[in-house]
Design an enzyme around this catalytic site. Structure first.
Site, PDB file in Angstrom:
ATOM      1  N   HIS A  20     -12.827  32.552   9.365  1.00 14.49           N
ATOM      2  CA  HIS A  20     -13.339  33.376  10.243  1.00 14.49           C
ATOM      3  C   HIS A  20     -13.607  34.676   9.751  1.00 14.49           C
ATOM      4  CE1 HIS A  20     -13.425  31.178  14.115  1.00 14.49           C
ATOM      5  NE2 HIS A  20     -12.396  30.644  13.786  1.00 14.49           N
TER       6      HIS A  20
ATOM      7  N   GLU B 241      -5.779  43.970  15.855  1.00 16.02           N
ATOM      8  CA  GLU B 241      -5.339  43.152  16.800  1.00 16.02           C
ATOM      9  C   GLU B 241      -4.994  43.955  18.099  1.00 16.02           C
ATOM     10  OE1 GLU B 241      -3.752  39.075  14.732  1.00 16.02           O
ATOM     11  OE2 GLU B 241      -2.519  40.566  15.086  1.00 16.02           O
TER      12      GLU B 241
ATOM     13  N   TYR C  58     -33.548  34.195  15.454  1.00 22.34           N
ATOM     14  CA  TYR C  58     -32.773  35.144  16.462  1.00 22.34           C
ATOM     15  C   TYR C  58     -33.769  36.064  16.676  1.00 22.34           C
ATOM     16  CZ  TYR C  58     -28.665  32.749  14.392  1.00 22.34           C
ATOM     17  OH  TYR C  58     -27.744  31.820  13.819  1.00 22.34           O
TER      18      TYR C  58
ATOM     19  N   ASP D 246     -12.702  34.013  15.685  1.00 23.79           N
ATOM     20  CA  ASP D 246     -11.328  33.805  16.475  1.00 23.79           C
ATOM     21  C   ASP D 246     -10.776  34.799  17.402  1.00 23.79           C
ATOM     22  OD1 ASP D 246     -11.412  35.516  14.471  1.00 23.79           O
ATOM     23  OD2 ASP D 246      -9.617  35.007  13.548  1.00 23.79           O
TER      24      ASP D 246
END
Length: 454
Positions: free
Chosen positions: A147, A430, A356, A152
């Site tokens: 990842h 995080e 894209y 994630d």
């Protein structure tokens, strides 16, 4: 092909207007519909679910899955949504998962929140205690998997948002649709048919924006900046569109000592590369809209004394405007074929199905979203420069009746230099996860409470 600057004269004004509008939103007082008490509750719920988001993220990071192969991830997501009492669909767009949360108050508005689930064929070098050692099949070959782009974190954040809003179901006047999307990064295996959709296109083809019809969609992307606790946004063009292309140059094979007896596709290819560079430097007004043309692979020949028959090149085009995108594609074809023809060779240009469009935040939805971001982050929503990377969130935005807003969640890692997305060293802070969860939940709740977009 005729060369003219007329089509670009409006572009500087367009970007200037977008910047001025964004600046006005940034300076405006928080005009969100969500009451302060509910905003405070969202913050409390985001903090409460943080340990679970971190645990989900680390588990997913240790068990990454390549595009279109997100079976374990989808199973975890679906089980979580079902445990929250949602109606859940699986296998959407391949391995995608969709959860539907119906609020306890009357309301017809449907808001969608989207996260992508796939990982990349990258060998991890972070040294994290939960670093990936996984391998997967990438176009038939075994590859390490990581990842390396934060998906994630995206998945874990949206799982957290689902838990937050499910706990506030009685306060929701409408419906929230949670979209967990596979294959944002492209494909990991050859399709049965070249034009088979994947990623966002496949989910749209499977009706993810319908039944019930979505009124607005929101998404985020983790990045090494801005600072943790902040989010970045732009009104109008934000992330580049991307078009992959291939060029096959065909000459005539001959001995390396007698190039005049053949047609040298290697020399023609070198000239084509130089010509492609002039599209950006000499043909397009890049002071108005940035554009990038890059050749990433060139293959031809197998001996030092043989001039080969063919050379194959792979490249990408990055643009921030669909009109410019179409024009640049025509110039790539014209440049390659004309230069090859002048050398006595032949060039065939084809554009990949892996494409894209530019990600653009519409002014109407931004007018609602930016004050909410400011309120949710304590005034830490900042304007960011154009991003030359691409996102297939733009495919949802192309559905003209479904406006979409996308923003960047700043999360430079603690205690180590920030690494770019797709790097084997990529990691994120995080502590940014509850910030992103609160921002997404606030955008959804505010859209449900607000008046219809004008």
């Amino acid at each position: 092909m005729p060369m003219t600057d007329v089509s670009w004269r409006r572009k500087p004004a367009r970007l200037a207007v977008a910047a001025a509008v964004a600046g006005g939103f940034a300076c405006a007082a928080a005009a969100q519909a969500i009451p302060p008490a509910q905003l405070q509750e969202l913050g409390q719920r985001a903090d409460a679910v943080k340990p679970r988001m971190v645990a989900w993220r680390r588990d997913l990071h240790q068990h990454p899955e390549l595009s279109g192969q997100e079976l374990r991830t989808a199973k975890i997501v679906a089980a979580h949504l079902r445990a929250l009492g949602m109606a859940v669909k699986t296998g959407v767009g391949g391995t995608g998962v969709v959860g539907l949360l119906k609020g306890g108050l009357p309301g017809a508005t449907v808001v969608a929140l989207r996260a992508d689930m796939d990982a990349l064929p990258v060998k991890e070098h972070t040294g994290l205690p939960f670093a990936s050692t996984a391998v997967g099949r990438n176009f038939g070959k075994e590859s390490p998997v990581m990842h390396a782009c934060g998906h994630d974190g995206h998945t874990a954040i949206l799982m957290g948002v689902a838990e937050m809003l499910a706990g506030m179901r009685a306060q929701l006047p409408g419906t929230v649709k949670f979209i967990f999307q596979p294959a944002e990064e492209g494909r990991s295996e050859h399709p049965k048919h070249e034009d088979d959709p994947f990623g966002a296109k496949a989910m749209i083809a499977d009706g993810v924006l319908d039944d019930p019809k979505v009124d607005a969609i929101y998404g985020l992307h983790l990045a090494p900046g801005p600072a943790t606790g902040s989010v970045g946004y732009r009104v109008g063009p934000m992330m580049a569109g991307a078009d992959g292309f291939s060029i096959k140059v065909t000459g005539r094979q001959t001995h390396g000592s007698r190039p005049w007896d053949g047609v040298d596709p290697i020399t023609a290819s070198a000239q084509i590369i130089n010509g492609l560079n002039t599209i950006v430097s000499r043909q397009l007004n890049i002071t108005a809209v940035p554009t990038v043309v890059s050749i990433g692979a060139i293959n031809g020949g197998n001996r030092e004394n043989i001039i080969p028959d063919t050379v194959d090149m792979l490249g990408t085009l990055r643009t921030f405007d669909n009109q410019l995108r179409d024009d640049a594609k025509k110039r790539i074809v014209h440049t390659a074929t004309a230069i090859a023809d002048a050398s006595g060779a032949k060039a065939e240009v084809s554009f990949s199905a892996v494409s894209y469009p530019p990600t653009e935040n519409p002014a109407e939805l931004s007018r609602q979203a930016v004050p909410v971001l400011q309120a949710a982050t304590g005034g830490k929503a900042v304007q960011i420069p154009l991003v030359s990377g691409s996102e297939d969130f733009s495919d949802y935005q192309l559905q003209l009746k479904v406006p979409g807003f996308f923003f960047i969640l700043g999360a430079p890692p603690k205690g180590r230099p920030p690494a770019p997305n797709h790097s084997p060293l990529f990691d994120f802070d995080e502590d940014a996860m509850p910030v992103g969860a609160k921002a997404l939940a606030a955008l959804a709740l505010d859209r449900l409470l607000a008046q219809p977009l004008r």
